[in-house]
Each structure stands twice: as C-alpha cells, then as structure tokens.
Enzyme design. Structure first.
Site, PDB file in Angstrom:
ATOM      1  CB  VAL A  33      -0.991   0.116   0.857  1.00 26.79           C
ATOM      2  CG1 VAL A  33      -1.719   1.057   1.305  1.00 26.79           C
ATOM      3  CG2 VAL A  33      -1.125  -1.138   1.529  1.00 26.79           C
ATOM      4  CG  HIS A  34       3.217   4.298  -2.496  1.00 28.26           C
ATOM      5  ND1 HIS A  34       4.240   4.457  -2.302  1.00 28.26           N
ATOM      6  CD2 HIS A  34       2.761   5.281  -3.246  1.00 28.26           C
ATOM      7  CE1 HIS A  34       5.257   5.007  -2.236  1.00 28.26           C
ATOM      8  NE2 HIS A  34       4.597   5.664  -3.543  1.00 28.26           N
ATOM      9  N   PRO A  35       1.577   5.538  -0.199  1.00 29.27           N
ATOM     10  CG  PRO A  35       2.083   7.726   0.142  1.00 29.27           C
ATOM     11  CD  PRO A  35       0.848   7.003  -0.662  1.00 29.27           C
TER      12      PRO A  35
END
Length: 491
Positions: free
Chosen positions: A460-462
């Site tokens: 999962v970004h950021p």
C-alpha cells in the site's frame, strides 16, 4: 460430594476474568472470583481488570497517546500550521483525570458483568489456600488476619499476576514504581526512570512530554543497551531517537543510594559515584510473580525460586485440581497471553477439549516514542536453532518527516528468515504505527509465511508498512551459528 463452587479464581485480571466468565457463561459453572478491590487506585492498585486495566497497558497507552502530542504540535509547523507554541502547555492533572475516568468506566463494565452473569460472583479480599479444595478470603495479606469467607471448590485457578520489583538499596522507600506513577499529583520536572525495559522507557517518554519547561528526564540502566532481548539494531536506533527527543539515557548506571532533601526532592548517588537531584525516582527494574500471600504450601503447590507457580503446558500445577495462568506463572507476561491461557484452561477442564496456549510467535509492542512492534525470533536466537538464517533490513525516513522537521525519526524494519526454506521467523519494526502493523504480520508468521510471500504481495503506497513487501535481498546471514556475508554451500 457436591461442592459449593465448581471453580474459585484468585485474581480478577484479564486471564482470571476470561476464565471465570467463560466457565460461568458458556458452561453454566458456579464460579467465585476473588480480588482486593473493585475500582482502581490506592491502596492496593489491583482491581477488576488486573494490572493491564488499572496500572498497566490501558492507562499507559492513554498517557503515551497524550505524550505524542508534544511532537505533533512541534511538527505541525512543517505542514503549514501556525501555532503560538509559547502558549501551549501540558496539563498533567487533566490527563490523569481523563485517564481515571476511562479506567473507572472499565471497572464499572466488569462490575456489570458480574451482575449480569448467572453463577459468577465477586468476593473482595485476599485469597489464600487452606487446602487443595478450600480457599479463604482474608481481610489482609497477613496469614493471621480475619477470614471473611471460606469457599469450598472443585477447581482452583491462580491468576494473581505480577508486581513491581524494588532495588533493595538504602532509600528504596523514597522511590515509586509504575503503580504510583499513574497517580502523581503533578508531572515531575526532574524525573529519573530506573531500568532499561519497556515500562521505564514508556514512562520516560510520558514524563518528557509533560515536564515543566527547563525540566529533565534521565533513564538509568545498568546494562550496555536498553530493551534486553529485543532486536539489537532497533535498540540502538531507539536509544538515538530517545536522546534526540531530549531524554538522557545513561547506560552502565544504577542508583546506589537515595536520600530525601529538605525540599522533599530525592538525592541519588549512583554506583559510578555521580550524584543528582530529582522530583521523582521511578523504579522499573522488572516484575515478579505475585504468589507470596497465597499460602501455596497449604496445598503443596510447587513454586520456582522467584515465586513463579510451576505449571505444565495446560497450566496445571503439580496438584491435579489447581491451575495457574498469566504473569504469576512467569511464562509470557502479556495480557493477551493470559486471556488465551484463561480460555484454554476452561476448554481443557470444563469443555473436555484439552488445549495448550501456543507461546511462540506472540507479537508485542513497546509504546515508546517512537514505538516498536516485534514478533518472533531475533537473529541471534534464530541462529542457535537453524543452520542457515538470513537477515533482511531497511531503514528510511518516512514521507511525513521530510517536512515535519524530524528527519532523525527513522523507520526501521528487520526480517529474520530460515534461509533453507524462506520461512519468516521474526519481524522487528521501529517507527510510527509499528504496534498496529505488527498485529497483521503476526498472523502471517502464525500461518508460516515465507519471505517470498512478503515480496510477492503488492504494498500500500505511500506507507511505511509497504517496506515489508520490498525486501528481497538479505543484508547478511548466519551459518552454523556464525554471522557471514554469504552462505558457503560447501558447509
């Protein structure tokens, strides 16, 4: 013969209450639970909910949450918030009042549980054994004190928890423990936290945030590095960040003598010869099983030298109908572990489904500032059990701290694997949200996840947590117990 109770539980902590409620509610057993008082605070501190609810995890987490606002306020300027920091003041009394209200609410909920659960009764006093089927409820810890009740029971469950240790030095009585720290009238301007464990470190962070301006918090530990038993690199990094936050971490240091000054402050002479004055000296040098007042000898229950009650994998003592769970057994001193042991006891004894608590791969957190979340083996222990161990590591500045002004706040992740098959043996993290992240990681470890499962998962970004999905190359290895840069296939 029919006895008055199916089960008597001595200790209304998390484990004892879990066992008592399960036995009464799920299996319709007659259960008596004994503890010293219903609500938190002096004189006994122990109350409904045990250490965790009253003088442990719950109030500590609330106070640490409050302490974190110190950094939030300071760092907000980097995000465009214009605050008059000179006008911002911590209010210790307001914090303690709010904490007390929250804890009282939990005490009340447990009182309601007793009122609403058929067959479950609370008995106030000191529980002690008369024999393996008889429990006395005494007026005080004195074995000769008045007997308030005599309870006849088929089974006995000992769940009395643990208690803070003292140093045993001159002036020991002038120091406080975490019990009293939760009820201080005001935040100490100058505080000394003695010990290198999580309790000392957490309170150092609390005192550091709420101290008056110009104050100082010292942390003294007799060893060379805080948090013995945790990942060594995380310990080093946490020490650096504690110091960056203004806490004076003094290793190889321990009080030798404490005296009282004319103004009521404490004068400490350290083993090194150094001297200093403090408003509060808090001892957090460990906790010991609380079994001394149980009169276990009356039933022939075996205990270890430190007072821990000896049990087998199913929490049974050497006496067939007497069991013990939680801190008093000195296995894993964590609230969720005690709860699991309490449930497993009921499954074993009353559901005819023998179940032993699995004490491996138990996640835990240190609510320091910044916090730590860990689960599983540290590399040194893994290297003793497995022929080939791989260590993955990463340290970086989280996105927010690129503009918060706190570039010293590094997020560190370390993963330990069995290099032969890739199974993840341990995960260790330091940084914001580590305690929340590690809970999900613990599930992965319980399921036998491999390092390939981690890096084949899309992150999962950021987020800081996505680093767990990016670590493909080991930093170094252990082979046959020795640290090496690469594995020798000929060995």
């Amino acid at each position: 013969m029919s006895r008055a109770y199916d089960l008597v539980v001595i200790g209304a902590g998390s484990g004892g209450l879990e066992a008592g409620w399960n036995a009464a509610s799920l299996h319709k057993k007659r259960v008596a639970v004994i503890d010293l008082q219903k609500h938190h605070g002096p004189p006994h501190y122990a109350a409904l909910g045990g250490t965790c609810v009253n003088v442990g995890c719950v109030p500590k987490k609330l106070m640490v949450t409050g302490a974190n606002y110190m950094d939030t306020i300071r760092e907000s300027a980097g995000f465009g918030w214009e605050l008059d920091r000179e006008s911002v003041r911590p209010n210790w009394k307001a914090l303690i009042a709010a904490k007390n209200k929250a804890v009282s609410g939990i005490n009340d909920s447990y009182e309601g549980m007793f009122a609403d659960t058929e067959g479950l009764t609370f008995h106030q006093g000191f529980g002690a054994l008369q024999d393996n089927h008889t429990v006395l409820v005494r007026e005080s810890a004195d074995p000769n004190s008045a007997v308030l009740e005599t309870l006849d029971t088929e089974y006995i469950l000992l769940a009395t928890g643990s208690w803070p240790q003292h140093l045993g030095i001159e002036g020991d009585d002038l120091c406080i423990t975490s019990n009293e720290a939760f009820y201080l009238d005001e935040a100490p301007k100058r505080a000394l936290c003695v010990g290198g464990g999580y309790i000392s470190i957490e309170f150092a962070g609390i005192f550091n945030a709420y101290k008056a301006r110009g104050g100082q918090v010292d942390l003294a530990y007799r060893g060379d590095m805080i948090l013995r038993g945790f990942d060594s690199e995380l310990r080093k990094q946490l020490t650096e960040q504690l110091r960056a936050n203004g806490i004076n971490v003094r290793t190889h240091e321990n009080p030798a003598k404490v005296t009282k000054n004319a103004d009521g402050t404490r004068h400490v002479v350290f083993e090194s010869g150094a001297e200093a004055d403090y408003d509060v000296v808090m001892l957090a040098i460990g906790r010991v099983p609380r079994s001394q007042t149980l009169q276990l000898d009356k039933a022939g229950v075996e205990v270890a030298k430190n007072g821990a009650i000896k049990v087998d994998a199913y929490s049974k003592t050497n006496v067939d109908n007497i069991y013990a769970i939680g801190d008093v057994t000195d296995r894993v001193m964590l609230t969720p572990v005690a709860i699991n042991e309490g449930a497993a006891f009921v499954d074993t004894v009353f559901a005819n489904k023998p179940r032993a608590t699995d004490h491996t791969k138990v996640a835990c957190a240190v609510f320091s500032i910044p916090p730590m979340g860990v689960c599983g083996y540290v590399e040194e222990d893994a290297a003793k059990k497995y022929d080939q161990v791989a260590v993955y590591e990463s340290s970086f500045t989280p996105l927010m701290h690129n503009i918060s002004g706190s570039t010293y706040k590094k997020f560190m992740v370390r993963i330990v694997t069995n290099h032969a098959d890739g199974e993840v043996l341990g995960v260790h993290m330091l940084g914001d949200s580590s305690p929340e992240i590690i809970q999900s990681v613990a599930i992965c470890l319980k399921m036998g996840a491999k390092i390939s499962d981690f890096y084949n998962t899309i992150g999962v970004h950021p987020t800081s947590a996505e680093e767990l999905c990016s670590m493909r190359t080991p930093a170094y290895f252990y082979q046959k117990g020795k640290r090496v840069e690469k594995i020798d296939s000929n060995l």
